[in-house]
Enzyme design. Structure first.
Site, mmCIF file in Angstrom:
data_model
loop_
_atom_site.group_PDB
_atom_site.id
_atom_site.type_symbol
_atom_site.label_atom_id
_atom_site.label_comp_id
_atom_site.label_asym_id
_atom_site.label_seq_id
_atom_site.Cartn_x
_atom_site.Cartn_y
_atom_site.Cartn_z
ATOM 1 N N HIS A 375 66.172 66.332 27.575
ATOM 2 C CA HIS A 375 66.299 64.871 27.430
ATOM 3 C C HIS A 375 67.730 64.413 27.222
ATOM 4 O O HIS A 375 67.946 63.255 26.885
ATOM 5 C CB HIS A 375 65.454 64.364 26.259
ATOM 6 C CG HIS A 375 63.990 64.561 26.423
ATOM 7 N ND1 HIS A 375 63.159 63.593 26.939
ATOM 8 C CD2 HIS A 375 63.201 65.617 26.162
ATOM 9 C CE1 HIS A 375 61.919 64.047 26.959
ATOM 10 N NE2 HIS A 375 61.916 65.285 26.493
ATOM 11 N N LYS A 566 67.510 49.344 20.908
ATOM 12 C CA LYS A 566 67.485 50.793 21.101
ATOM 13 C C LYS A 566 68.296 51.401 19.970
ATOM 14 O O LYS A 566 68.937 50.673 19.214
ATOM 15 C CB LYS A 566 68.099 51.172 22.455
ATOM 16 C CG LYS A 566 69.469 50.518 22.729
ATOM 17 C CD LYS A 566 70.020 50.863 24.103
ATOM 18 C CE LYS A 566 69.394 50.071 25.229
ATOM 19 N NZ LYS A 566 69.031 50.881 26.378
ATOM 20 N N ARG A 567 68.288 52.741 19.829
ATOM 21 C CA ARG A 567 69.131 53.361 18.818
ATOM 22 C C ARG A 567 70.598 52.938 19.038
ATOM 23 O O ARG A 567 71.026 52.716 20.175
ATOM 24 C CB ARG A 567 69.009 54.881 18.875
ATOM 25 C CG ARG A 567 67.670 55.387 18.394
ATOM 26 C CD ARG A 567 67.402 54.957 16.956
ATOM 27 N NE ARG A 567 68.267 55.662 16.050
ATOM 28 C CZ ARG A 567 67.936 56.753 15.373
ATOM 29 N NH1 ARG A 567 66.714 57.253 15.460
ATOM 30 N NH2 ARG A 567 68.793 57.351 14.573
ATOM 31 N N LYS A 572 75.523 54.158 24.362
ATOM 32 C CA LYS A 572 74.666 53.047 24.794
ATOM 33 C C LYS A 572 75.440 51.728 24.847
ATOM 34 O O LYS A 572 74.975 50.743 25.384
ATOM 35 C CB LYS A 572 73.458 52.921 23.874
ATOM 36 C CG LYS A 572 72.521 54.151 23.932
ATOM 37 C CD LYS A 572 71.348 53.982 22.991
ATOM 38 C CE LYS A 572 70.490 55.226 22.853
ATOM 39 N NZ LYS A 572 69.551 55.423 23.969
ATOM 40 N N THR A 674 63.677 54.282 28.490
ATOM 41 C CA THR A 674 62.296 53.872 28.717
ATOM 42 C C THR A 674 62.114 52.409 28.294
ATOM 43 O O THR A 674 61.219 51.728 28.786
ATOM 44 C CB THR A 674 61.312 54.755 27.921
ATOM 45 O OG1 THR A 674 61.840 54.950 26.603
ATOM 46 C CG2 THR A 674 61.127 56.102 28.590
ATOM 47 N N LYS A 678 59.925 49.032 29.867
ATOM 48 C CA LYS A 678 59.067 48.091 29.124
ATOM 49 C C LYS A 678 59.477 46.651 29.425
ATOM 50 O O LYS A 678 58.632 45.771 29.645
ATOM 51 C CB LYS A 678 59.140 48.369 27.616
ATOM 52 C CG LYS A 678 58.511 49.704 27.248
ATOM 53 C CD LYS A 678 58.898 50.188 25.847
ATOM 54 C CE LYS A 678 58.656 51.700 25.771
ATOM 55 N NZ LYS A 678 59.273 52.325 24.599
HETATM 56 C C1 26Q Z 1 68.210 67.614 17.013
HETATM 57 C C2 26Q Z 1 68.612 68.522 16.043
HETATM 58 C C3 26Q Z 1 68.537 68.214 14.702
HETATM 59 C C4 26Q Z 1 68.050 66.967 14.333
HETATM 60 C C5 26Q Z 1 67.652 66.063 15.299
HETATM 61 C C6 26Q Z 1 67.734 66.381 16.646
HETATM 62 C C7 26Q Z 1 67.301 65.401 17.667
HETATM 63 C C8 26Q Z 1 66.212 64.574 17.441
HETATM 64 C C9 26Q Z 1 65.814 63.642 18.384
HETATM 65 C C10 26Q Z 1 67.980 65.279 18.869
HETATM 66 C C11 26Q Z 1 67.565 64.356 19.814
HETATM 67 C C12 26Q Z 1 66.485 63.525 19.589
HETATM 68 C C13 26Q Z 1 66.019 62.511 20.533
HETATM 69 C C14 26Q Z 1 66.506 62.321 21.732
HETATM 70 C C15 26Q Z 1 66.036 61.238 22.595
HETATM 71 O O1 26Q Z 1 65.286 60.363 22.175
HETATM 72 N N1 26Q Z 1 66.435 61.236 23.864
HETATM 73 C C16 26Q Z 1 66.008 60.203 24.794
HETATM 74 O O2 26Q Z 1 64.831 60.665 25.438
HETATM 75 C C17 26Q Z 1 64.261 59.643 26.231
HETATM 76 C C18 26Q Z 1 62.951 60.172 26.774
HETATM 77 O O3 26Q Z 1 63.191 61.115 27.768
HETATM 78 C C19 26Q Z 1 65.220 59.221 27.320
HETATM 79 O O4 26Q Z 1 64.650 58.136 28.000
HETATM 80 C C20 26Q Z 1 66.560 58.814 26.732
HETATM 81 O O5 26Q Z 1 67.488 58.563 27.771
HETATM 82 C C21 26Q Z 1 67.078 59.911 25.824
HETATM 83 O O6 26Q Z 1 68.260 59.491 25.173
#
Ligand code: 26Q
Length: 834
Positions: A375, A566-567, A572, A674, A678
Site C-alpha cells: 500500500h 484525509k490523514r 498529501k 479511496t 467516495k
Molecule cells: C507501520 C508500522 C508501525 C506502525 C504503523 C504502521 C502503519 C500503519 C498503517 C503503516 C501504514 C499504515 C497505513 C497505510 C495506508 O493507509 N495506506 C493507504 O492505503 C490505501 C488503501 O490501499 C491507499 O488508498 C492509500 O493511497 C495509502 O496511503
C-alpha cells in the site's frame, strides 16, 4: 480426498425455531424485549444509548440465524477459503449497515416512528469502531462488505484494540489527542468465543533435539505465553442471506503466575504482572506512514499472525488430521501490507515444528497460500525490524527467516551468477551496524502473488521498489485497483441521491455499480439536472447543520464546497491547499474580488502524534482560518474551516455535500487513494494530480470533467536534481506574496516562529513533496474550477457525469478481481432463513 464433515447437533440448536420476523411489529417487540430483559431498563426510555443497544441487539438476532446458515454452507461446501489478515479494520458504525444489508431500513424506520423515536438519534449514539488509521483500514472494511455481498467464503482476521484511533480535538489551533475507549458502553455487535482461545508464545530460547524418527527438530522453550481470545463480528452481505465473520483477537493473561514472585509471597505483584500480557491489544498505533520499530508493535503483529494461523490449522486438523496435502489448494491468506507478513515464517513454524512436516513440503504449502498487497511507495513506511529485537522476542521465527533467506539467496545466486550486489540488495536481512529484517521482502519471497492498489502504483513497484524481484518472478506481480462499497458510500450515506438515481435507472446499481453509466444521458436532461442539484443543495444544508455543532459555517449552500479530508501528511500536501487559500485571501485584501466565486474550504484529518510537521500544518490551517473568517472582506466570499476528529461517520456526512474533491498529492506518492472514489460516487468533481487512482478516475470521467494540474510522477523525478523553489517563488508574483505573508508572521502575530519549519520546507531544494513546483499549475486549476462553478447548470452536468463514471470504483469489482486472479473461490449460497 477431503472427508465428509460430520455435523454435530446440539440440544440447544435453534434450527427448529421459527425465523425471527422482519416487520416493524417484530422490531418493536425485539427492542422492548432487549430493553427490558437483556439490558434490564425500565420505561420510559430516556437514555438513548440503551435504545440504540436494544435496536442493535434486535438486528443482531436477525443476523445470527443467517450467520449460522452461512457457516454451515461454507463447511458443507468443503471448498477453498480465503482469509484477510489485517492489523486494521476501520469499520465505523454498524447499525445503519446492518439495517441496510438486512433490507430492514423501511421497517425499522416505521417501528421507531411508531414508538415516537428518531432513527438519527439512535444512529448517532453509536461510537465509531475506529480500529484503523485511514485508507488501508477502511479498505479492509469495504472488502469485507463486498466479500459477503459476493457470497465468498472469506474471513477477516484482526485485533480487538481496547483503544482505537485517538479522538482529535483542537486547542488554540493545535491538535490534542484523546484516548478513544470505544468499548466503554459495550459493543453489541460482537460475540466472544472463549472456547476458541489460542496460545501465543514470546521470548524464551530454542533447542535442537533428535526426534523418535531420527530427524533433527527444534523446540521453543521457556517462552512467556499470552492467550488470544476471539471476538466475532458479523459481516452481512447485501440482502442475500450471507453473513461472514470478522474475527478480532483480544490478548489475555494465562493463569500461570510468575512462580518466583509467587513463591516469594508477592501474590498481588504476581497477579498484577499478568497485565503486561493484556497490553498487546490495548492500543492501535496511530501512525500510518512511518514504521517506528517499537517492540509492542512487533508483538501485536505476531499475535495476529499466530492466532489466526492456529485458528485455521485447528479447523483443518479437526477435519483432515495431520494430512496437509490439500492445504494450499484450499486456503489462501491475503496479507494487508507487511503488517501481518510474519505469517510467512509462522506458518512454516507451525507446519515444521508443530505438525512434523519436512521443510520443503512446508515451504511449498506456504508460498502457495500467501498473497501480499503493498500500500505504499514511501521508503520510510517500509517495515524493518532489528535482528536483535527479533531474536529476543521471537527466537524461533528469526531462525526460520534466516533459513528462508539462505535458501532464497541460493536461488538468486543461481539465477544471476556472480552478481554479489544483487544478493546484498535482495537479501531479506539488511546488513549494517544493526542487521534488519526487511518485512516486504519476506512477504514477496513467501507469496505467490504481489499486488499494488492502482495501476500507476503497481507499475512503480515493478520499476522501482521491487524491481529485482519483478525480474526474478514477473508472474507474481499484478494490480488490483482499490474500490469502495457503494452500500455505505452511496445507498446509506446519501439517501437523497440514491432515491433520485433509483427513480432514473432502478435499484440494481447497489450490487452492480457499472449500472451508473446509464445516468450519463441524463446529464443532458435539464429537469434531471435540476433535481440532482436540489438533492446536493439539501446535502450541503445538512452538513452545515451538522457541522455547526462543532464549527460555525456561515457560508450558504450556494458556495463552492471545496473539501480535503484525509490523514495529514506532507505528501498529501494540505499545505498546497492552504497556500491557495492564502492566495485567495491576499486577492480579497487587494480588492481583486470582482469575479471571486464564494468558496468554503474544508480541511480535516488527523496527524500522527509524533509527526511534528503534520501538526504544524494543522496549526497553520487553523491560524489562517482564524484570520480569514473574522475579516469582513471574506464575508460571503471565503471561509476556511478545520473539521476536528475526521472519521468514517464524519465522511458519511461530508462526501454527499462536497462540490470539489481535493486529491493533490505529489505524483507518485499516493498509492491509490479511496476518498477520491467516495467523493466522485457522490457527485463531486476532482481537482487532482496524476497520482494513484486519480489517473483511472480521470480516464473514466474524461478530461473535461476533472481539474488536472501538476507534474507527472516521471516529471517529479526528472525535476528533482535541479529543483529550485526559491527561483520559482521569485518568478511567481502570487507565490511571492503568499510567502511574504507567511514570512512576516501575518498568521502568527503572537506566536513568533511557529511556522518557520513549514516556510523552510517550501524553500528547501530537497523538499521531497515539491510544493512550490506545482503551485502555479494548482492555482490555474483552482481558477478553472471556480469559473466552472459559476455556471451551476454546467457544473451539475459534470457532477452527474462523475457519478455516472464511478462504476469501476466499486469494491465489488476489486474483490471480483482478487477472486478471479488470486483467491479462486466459488460463491456459496447459504440456506434461506425461515
Ligand atoms: C507501520 C508500522 C508501525 C506502525 C504503523 C504502521 C502503519 C500503519 C498503517 C503503516 C501504514 C499504515 C497505513 C497505510 C495506508 O493507509 N495506506 C493507504 O492505503 C490505501 C488503501 O490501499 C491507499 O488508498 C492509500 O493511497 C495509502 O496511503
Amino acid at each position: 480426498m477431503p472427508k465428509k464433515p460430520t455435523k454435530k447437533t446440539s440440544p440447544c440448536a435453534l434450527t427448529e425455531l421459527p425465523a425471527l420476523g422482519l416487520a416493524s411489529k417484530d422490531v418493536i417487540n425485539g427492542i422492548r424485549q432487549h430493553y427490558s430483559y437483556t439490558l434490564g431498563r425500565d420505561l420510559p426510555c430516556d437514555a438513548p444509548h440503551y435504545l440504540y443497544t436494544a435496536l442493535a441487539l434486535t438486528l443482531r438476532d436477525r443476523l445470527m440465524e443467517r450467520w449460522r446458515n452461512s457457516k454451515d454452507a461454507y463447511r458443507d461446501a468443503s471448498g477453498r477459503r480465503a482469509y484477510y489478515l489485517s492489523m486494521e479494520f476501520l469499520i465505523g458504525r454498524s447499525l445503519g449497515n446492518a439495517m441496510l444489508n438486512l433490507g430492514m431500513t423501511g421497517e425499522v424506520s416505521k417501528a421507531l416512528y411508531d414508538m415516537g423515536l428518531k432513527l438519527e438519534d439512535l444512529v448517532s449514539e453509536e461510537q465509531d469502531a475506529g480500529l484503523g488509521n485511514g485508507g488501508l483500514g477502511r479498505l479492509a472494511a469495504c472488502f469485507m462488505d463486498s466479500c459477503a455481498t459476493l457470497q465468498l467464503p472469506v474471513m477477516g482476521y484482526g485485533l480487538r484494540y481496547e483503544y482505537g484511533m485517538f479522538r482529535q480535538s483542537i486547542d488554540n489551533g493545535f491538535q490534542v489527542e484523546n484516548p478513544d475507549h470505544w468499548l466503554r458502553n459495550g459493543h453489541p455487535w460482537e460475540l466472544e468465543r472463549p472456547e476458541l482461545t489460542a496460545r501465543i508464545r514470546f521470548g524464551g530460547r530454542t533447542e535442537i533435539f533428535r526426534s523418535r524418527d531420527g530427524r533433527d527438530r527444534v523446540r521453543w522453550l521457556d517462552s512467556n505465553d499470552v492467550l488470544a481470545v476471539p471476538f466475532d463480528v458479523p459481516v452481512p452481505g447485501y440482502k442475500n442471506g450471507t453473513v461472514n465473520t470478522l474475527r478480532l483477537w483480544k490478548a489475555a493473561a494465562t493463569d500461570e503466575f510468575d512462580l518466583d514472585e509467587f513463591n516469594a509471597g508477592d501474590y498481588a505483584e504476581s497477579v498484577a504482572s499478568q497485565n503486561a500480557a493484556e497490553n498487546i491489544t490495548m492500543v492501535l498505533y496511530p501512525n500510518d506512514a512511518n514504521e517506528n520499530g517499537k517492540e509492542l508493535r512487533l508483538r501485536q503483529q505476531y499475535f495476529l499472525a499466530s492466532a489466526s494461523l492456529q485458528d485455521v490449522l485447528r479447523r483443518w486438523k479437526s477435519r483432515y488430521g495431520k494430512d496437509f496435502t490439500e492445504f494450499a489448494a484450499l486456503n489462501c491468506f491475503q496479507l494487508n501490507d507487511t503488517h501481518p507478513s510474519i505469517a510467512v515464517a509462522e506458518l512454516m513454524r507451525l507446519l515444521v515444528d508443530e505438525n512434523d512436516l519436512l521443510w520443503n513440503d512446508a515451504w511449498e504449502i506456504t508460498r502457495n497460500c500467501m498473497a501480499y498487497t503493498n500500500h505504499t511507495l514511501l521508503p520510510e513506511a517500509l517495515e524493518r525490524w532489528s535482528v536483535p529485537l527479533f531474536r529476543q522476542l521471537l527466537p524461533r521465527l528469526l531462525e526460520i527467516i534466516f533459513e528462508i533467506n539462505a535458501r532464497f539467496l541460493g536461488r538468486v545466486a543461481t539465477h544471476w551468477p556472480g552478481e554479489t550486489e544483487r544478493l546484498t540488495r535482495m537479501s531479506i536481512i539488511e546488513e549494517g551496524p544493526v542487521q534488519q529484517v526487511r518485512m516486504a521482502y519476506l512477504a514477496i519471497v513467501g507469496s505467490f502473488s504481489v499486488n499494488g492498489v492502482a495501476e500507476l502504483h503497481s507499475n512503480l513497484l515493478k520499476q522501482g521498489l521491487f524491481r529485482d524481484f519483478y525480474e526474478l518472478w514477473p508472474e507474481k506481480f499484478n494490480n488490483k485497483t482499490n474500490g469502495i462499497t457503494p452500500r455505505r458510500w452511496l445507498a446509506w450515506c446519501n439517501p437523497g441521491l440514491s432515491g433520485l438515481i433509483d427513480s432514473a435507472i432502478g435499484e440494481d446499481w447497489r450490487t452492480d455499480l457499472s449500472q451508473l453509466s446509464r445516468l450519463k444521458p441524463l446529464a443532458d436532461d435539464a429537469a434531471f439536472r435540476e433535481r440532482w442539484q436540489a438533492v446536493r443543495l439539501a446535502n450541503k444544508e445538512q452538513m452545515i447543520a451538522f457541522k455547526s455543532e462543532l464549527i460555525n459555517l456561515h457560508m450558504g449552500p450556494d458556495a463552492l464546497f471545496d473539501v480535503q479530508v484525509k490523514r495529514i501528511h506532507e505528501y498529501k500536501r494540505q499545505l498546497l491547499n492552504i497556500l491557495h487559500v492564502i492566495h485567495l485571501y491576499d486577492r480579497l485584501k487587494h480588492g481583486d474580488s470582482a469575479d471571486i466565486t464564494p468558496r468554503c474550504v474544508l480541511i480535516g484529518g488527523k496527524a500522527a502524534p509524533g509527526y511534528a510537521m503534520a501538526k504544524q500544518i494543522i496549526k497553520l490551517i487553523n491560524n489562517v482560518a482564524q484570520m480569514v473568517n473574522v475579516d469582513p472582506l471574506s464575508h460571503g466570499r471565503l471561509q476556511v474551516a478545520f473539521l476536528p476528529n475526521y472519521r468514517v461517520s464524519a465522511m458519511e456526512i461530508i462526501c454527499p455535500a462536497a462540490d470539489l474533491s481535493e486529491q493533490i498529492s505529489t505524483a507518485g506518492k499516493e498509492a491509490s487513494g479511496t476518498g477520491n472514489m467516495k467523493f466522485m460516487l457522490n457527485g463531486a468533481v476532482t481537482i487532482g494530480t496524476l497520482d494513484g487512482a486519480n489517473i483511472e478516475i480521470r480516464e473514466e470521467v474524461g478530461e473535461d470533467n476533472f481539474f488536472l494540474f501538476g507534474l507527472t510522477a516521471e516529471e517529479v523525478e526528472t525535476t528533482r536534481p535541479h529543483y529550485n523553489p526559491e527561483a520559482i517563488i521569485a518568478a511567481d508574483e502570487d507565490l511571492s506574496r503568499v510567502m511574504r505573508l507567511l514570512e512576516c508572521g501575518y498568521f502568527n502575530q503572537f506566536e513568533p516562529g511557529i511556522f518557520d519549519g513549514i516556510i523552510a520546507s517550501i524553500k528547501n531544494p530537497h523538499d521531497p513533496w515539491m510544493t512550490a513546483a506545482d503551485f502555479r499549475s494548482y492555482l490555474d486549476a483552482q481558477h478553472r474550477a471556480a469559473v466552472a462553478f459559476r455556471d451551476q447548470d454546467a457544473w451539475t452536468r459534470m457532477s452527474i457525469l462523475n457519478c455516472a463514471a464511478s462504476g469501476r470504483f466499486s469494491s465489488d469489482r476489486t474483490i471480483g478481481e482478487y477472486n478471479q486472479d488470486i483467491w479462486r473461490l466459488t460463491p456459496i449460497v447459504p440456506k434461506a432463513v425461515g
